[in-house]
Design a protein around this motif. Sequence first.
Motif, PDB file in Angstrom:
ATOM      1  N   ASP A 176      36.529  31.641  30.864  1.00  7.01           N
ATOM      2  CA  ASP A 176      36.843  31.714  32.294  1.00  7.01           C
ATOM      3  C   ASP A 176      36.060  32.820  32.993  1.00  7.01           C
ATOM      4  N   LEU A 177      35.946  33.982  32.339  1.00 11.93           N
ATOM      5  CA  LEU A 177      35.303  35.095  33.035  1.00 11.93           C
ATOM      6  C   LEU A 177      33.816  34.856  33.267  1.00 11.93           C
ATOM      7  N   ARG A 178      33.170  34.078  32.384  1.00 10.55           N
ATOM      8  CA  ARG A 178      31.717  33.914  32.485  1.00 10.55           C
ATOM      9  C   ARG A 178      31.287  33.325  33.822  1.00 10.55           C
ATOM     10  N   GLN A 179      32.020  32.334  34.322  1.00 12.04           N
ATOM     11  CA  GLN A 179      31.592  31.723  35.578  1.00 12.04           C
ATOM     12  C   GLN A 179      31.738  32.665  36.762  1.00 12.04           C
ATOM     13  N   TYR A 180      32.716  33.577  36.696  1.00 16.19           N
ATOM     14  CA  TYR A 180      32.939  34.500  37.807  1.00 16.19           C
ATOM     15  C   TYR A 180      32.127  35.780  37.678  1.00 16.19           C
ATOM     16  N   ALA A 181      31.543  36.021  36.504  1.00 20.69           N
ATOM     17  CA  ALA A 181      30.711  37.205  36.297  1.00 20.69           C
ATOM     18  C   ALA A 181      29.232  36.898  36.489  1.00 20.69           C
ATOM     19  N   LYS A 182      28.908  35.667  36.862  1.00 17.80           N
ATOM     20  CA  LYS A 182      27.512  35.281  37.057  1.00 17.80           C
ATOM     21  C   LYS A 182      26.927  35.936  38.302  1.00 17.80           C
ATOM     22  N   GLY A 183      25.601  36.103  38.283  1.00 18.30           N
ATOM     23  CA  GLY A 183      24.900  36.575  39.470  1.00 18.30           C
ATOM     24  C   GLY A 183      24.724  38.074  39.498  1.00 18.30           C
ATOM     25  N   SER A 184      24.396  38.571  40.677  1.00 17.46           N
ATOM     26  CA  SER A 184      24.149  40.000  40.857  1.00 17.46           C
ATOM     27  C   SER A 184      25.473  40.746  41.005  1.00 17.46           C
ATOM     28  N   GLU A 227      27.064  39.951  44.294  1.00 16.89           N
ATOM     29  CA  GLU A 227      27.729  38.650  44.355  1.00 16.89           C
ATOM     30  C   GLU A 227      29.098  38.699  43.676  1.00 16.89           C
ATOM     31  N   VAL A 228      29.162  39.392  42.549  1.00 17.23           N
ATOM     32  CA  VAL A 228      30.432  39.510  41.838  1.00 17.23           C
ATOM     33  C   VAL A 228      31.429  40.327  42.657  1.00 17.23           C
ATOM     34  N   LEU A 229      30.958  41.408  43.277  1.00 18.47           N
ATOM     35  CA  LEU A 229      31.841  42.220  44.110  1.00 18.47           C
ATOM     36  C   LEU A 229      32.363  41.416  45.292  1.00 18.47           C
ATOM     37  N   GLU A 230      31.509  40.582  45.886  1.00 16.80           N
ATOM     38  CA  GLU A 230      31.953  39.741  47.001  1.00 16.80           C
ATOM     39  C   GLU A 230      33.049  38.784  46.541  1.00 16.80           C
ATOM     40  N   ARG A 231      32.896  38.217  45.340  1.00 18.41           N
ATOM     41  CA  ARG A 231      33.941  37.340  44.809  1.00 18.41           C
ATOM     42  C   ARG A 231      35.234  38.118  44.594  1.00 18.41           C
TER      43      ARG A 231
END
Length: 211
Positions: free
Chosen positions: A74-82, A85-89
Motif C-alpha cells: 500500500d505505501l509504495r503507490q503513495y510514496a512514488k514521485g518527488s 509530490e508526496v508532501l502534497e498527498r
Amino acid sequence: MADLMPMIHAERAALADYLQGLTAEQWEAPTWCTAWSVQQVTGHLIAAARITAPHFLAAFVSSGFSFDRTVGKDLRQYAKGSPGEVLERFRGIITSTRKPPGPAYVALGEVMVHGEDIRRALGDVGDHKAEHATTLADMYVKTGPPLRGKTRAAGLSLRATDADWRTGSGPEVAGPIMSLVLAVVGRPGALADLEGPGLATLQARVQSGAH
C-alpha cells in the motif's frame, strides 16, 4: 474517550510543517521504522488515512495473510514521485476522518509514533500537546499484537517526567512521555531517554522483540 480526530488532524498538520523543511537527502534518509525511509513512512501514513476495511481485507488475503506485505504494498503507490509530490498527498489527508481498521486510537498512534520515527532519526523531537501524548500513552500500554505494548509494560511502573501521567505497578521506568510510548512499542532508540530500576527489564523486552 476523548475526541481523537482533532488530535489526529493537529498532529498531521504539525508533521506536514516539519516535512516541509526537509532537504531531498533527508527525505531519502532511514527512520526508526526499520527498512523505511522518510518518504516511505510518509507514504505509509497517506495509505493509512485512505484505507477502508474492505480494501485492507482484500489486500491482506492477496498478500498471503502477511500484515507486513500488505502495508508495504500500500505505501509504495503513495510514496512514488518527488518529495514535493508526496508532501502534497500528505497535506491532502490532514483532515481526513478515515482511520485504519482496528481500535479508535490507531490513527492517532500512526501519526504520532511514525512522526517520531522520522524526527528522531533526523536528530529532532516532536513538540506534542500533553493531552495528545497522555491519551496515546493510556491506550498504547494496553495494546496486544502487533504493537505488544501490554506485554512490554507488564509489571512495570511507567512515569512521565514532562507530563502528568503514570501507570502500572512495579519497578519504575521514568522519562519523557513520548519516549516511554516509543519504547513500549519497541523502538530501541527511545531507551536512552529513560531511567529507573525497571529500565533493564524494559530494555531486555524491547531488544529481544518480546511478544
